[in-house]
Design an enzyme around this catalytic site. Structure first.
Site, PDB file in Angstrom:
ATOM      1  N   LYS A  44      37.729  54.691  49.618  1.00 16.98           N
ATOM      2  CA  LYS A  44      38.872  53.873  50.040  1.00 16.98           C
ATOM      3  C   LYS A  44      38.433  52.567  50.705  1.00 16.98           C
ATOM      4  O   LYS A  44      38.947  51.509  50.399  1.00 16.98           O
ATOM      5  CB  LYS A  44      39.755  54.641  51.035  1.00 16.98           C
ATOM      6  CG  LYS A  44      40.425  55.875  50.465  1.00 16.98           C
ATOM      7  CD  LYS A  44      41.444  56.444  51.444  1.00 16.98           C
ATOM      8  CE  LYS A  44      40.853  56.961  52.738  1.00 16.98           C
ATOM      9  NZ  LYS A  44      39.995  58.150  52.622  1.00 16.98           N
ATOM     10  N   ARG A  97      48.774  59.257  57.012  1.00 10.87           N
ATOM     11  CA  ARG A  97      48.042  60.494  56.756  1.00 10.87           C
ATOM     12  C   ARG A  97      48.898  61.718  57.027  1.00 10.87           C
ATOM     13  O   ARG A  97      48.429  62.830  56.802  1.00 10.87           O
ATOM     14  CB  ARG A  97      46.821  60.551  57.667  1.00 10.87           C
ATOM     15  CG  ARG A  97      45.504  60.110  56.994  1.00 10.87           C
ATOM     16  CD  ARG A  97      44.487  60.114  58.107  1.00 10.87           C
ATOM     17  NE  ARG A  97      43.129  60.311  57.760  1.00 10.87           N
ATOM     18  CZ  ARG A  97      42.226  59.325  57.646  1.00 10.87           C
ATOM     19  NH1 ARG A  97      42.587  58.077  57.692  1.00 10.87           N
ATOM     20  NH2 ARG A  97      40.967  59.617  57.444  1.00 10.87           N
ATOM     21  N   ARG A 140      37.068  67.772  57.675  1.00  9.55           N
ATOM     22  CA  ARG A 140      37.948  66.628  57.373  1.00  9.55           C
ATOM     23  C   ARG A 140      38.549  66.758  55.982  1.00  9.55           C
ATOM     24  O   ARG A 140      39.684  66.331  55.734  1.00  9.55           O
ATOM     25  CB  ARG A 140      37.175  65.308  57.521  1.00  9.55           C
ATOM     26  CG  ARG A 140      37.132  64.859  58.987  1.00  9.55           C
ATOM     27  CD  ARG A 140      35.985  63.926  59.289  1.00  9.55           C
ATOM     28  NE  ARG A 140      35.963  62.752  58.458  1.00  9.55           N
ATOM     29  CZ  ARG A 140      34.844  62.199  57.996  1.00  9.55           C
ATOM     30  NH1 ARG A 140      33.664  62.725  58.266  1.00  9.55           N
ATOM     31  NH2 ARG A 140      34.911  61.128  57.272  1.00  9.55           N
TER      32      ARG A 140
HETATM   33  P1  AMP Z   1      38.600  57.206  58.276  1.00  5.59           P
HETATM   34  O1  AMP Z   1      37.652  56.105  58.591  1.00  5.59           O
HETATM   35  O2  AMP Z   1      39.857  56.733  57.604  1.00  5.59           O
HETATM   36  O3  AMP Z   1      37.953  58.350  57.547  1.00  5.59           O
HETATM   37  O4  AMP Z   1      39.083  57.809  59.687  1.00  5.59           O
HETATM   38  C1  AMP Z   1      38.158  58.370  60.594  1.00  5.59           C
HETATM   39  C2  AMP Z   1      38.900  59.235  61.616  1.00  5.59           C
HETATM   40  O5  AMP Z   1      39.844  58.434  62.350  1.00  5.59           O
HETATM   41  C3  AMP Z   1      39.740  60.361  61.026  1.00  5.59           C
HETATM   42  O6  AMP Z   1      38.975  61.518  60.748  1.00  5.59           O
HETATM   43  C4  AMP Z   1      40.773  60.572  62.135  1.00  5.59           C
HETATM   44  O7  AMP Z   1      40.215  61.271  63.223  1.00  5.59           O
HETATM   45  C5  AMP Z   1      41.043  59.158  62.589  1.00  5.59           C
HETATM   46  N1  AMP Z   1      42.138  58.511  61.802  1.00  5.59           N
HETATM   47  C6  AMP Z   1      42.040  57.429  60.972  1.00  5.59           C
HETATM   48  N2  AMP Z   1      43.232  57.117  60.437  1.00  5.59           N
HETATM   49  C7  AMP Z   1      44.116  58.024  60.947  1.00  5.59           C
HETATM   50  C8  AMP Z   1      45.503  58.247  60.749  1.00  5.59           C
HETATM   51  N3  AMP Z   1      46.243  57.478  59.925  1.00  5.59           N
HETATM   52  N4  AMP Z   1      46.074  59.281  61.429  1.00  5.59           N
HETATM   53  C9  AMP Z   1      45.359  60.069  62.262  1.00  5.59           C
HETATM   54  N5  AMP Z   1      44.049  59.922  62.470  1.00  5.59           N
HETATM   55  C10 AMP Z   1      43.417  58.909  61.820  1.00  5.59           C
END
Ligand code: AMP
Length: 193
Positions: free
Chosen positions: A21, A95, A151
């Protein structure tokens, strides 16, 4: 590609952790003249700066859990509210169903609507392989093997149901996320209006 500065455009990039992404979001935003908003990047910046939000989020992120909706929605709303028109590529948001509903309300308030939700599809063993590589390259504290698996489960349980939500609204486009970055980019471009 020309930048249509006057028209609202809201594209969501969805998919499990490791689906690519972040990489695709940066390219797409540039190509379509959209502002890229990655909630993961925004949260990591809060953690690095030691803000109140960052202190609240760090342990949750390290455990691979989702940060509570109210914190995430407030963070996104602060970015979207001043945009006239709303031209944004959202990476990693929404999410949860609560976040999706909040986004719909926010957009309706700005007189905008969702252009497309793009879901990148990548096989599980490839996701684990890619995230293992990222752990070595970027040293992200949530990219160790057990948190990666966790995750992926969080994604399946809490985020995957959103694909039905967007499918029912006629905005979902599933795209094969396997193969080279260029191939995936072309596929995404091919499904966007
Ligand atoms: P990512 O970089 O998108 O994989 O996000 C890393 C971490 O940030 C995730 O595992 C969540 O802990 C938190 N996070 C990011 N976006 C969201 C979201 N929209 N809702 C809740 N937690 C988020």
């Amino acid at each position: 590609m020309s930048v249509e500065a006057g028209r609202a455009e809201v594209v969501l990039l969805m998919g499990p952790p490791g689906a690519g992404k972040g990489t695709q979001a940066a390219r797409l935003a540039e190509a379509r003249g959209l502002r890229k908003l990655s909630t993961g990047d925004m949260l990591r910046s809060h953690v690095a700066r030691g803000t109140e939000l960052g202190r609240a989020a760090k342990g949750i992120m390290d455990a691979g859990e989702l940060v509570p909706d109210d914190l995430i929605i407030a963070m996104v709303e602060a970015e979207l509210a001043p945009m006239r028109p709303v031209r944004v590529l959202l990476d990693g948001f929404p999410r949860t169903p609560g976040q999706a509903e909040a986004l719909e309300t926010l957009l309706a308030r700005e007189g905008a609507s969702l252009t497309a939700a793009v879901a990148l599809e990548v096989a599980d063993d490839e996701l684990v392989r890619r995230l293992g590589g990222r752990a070595v390259e970027e040293g992200r504290s949530d990219d160790n093997e057990s948190t990666i698996r966790y995750r992926m489960n969080v994604y399946r349980k809490q985020t995957q149901p959103l694909l039905d939500y967007y499918d029912q609204r006629g905005t979902l486009h599933c795209v094969d996320g396997m193969g080279s970055m260029d191939d995936v980019f072309e596929r995404i471009n091919g499904v966007l209006p």
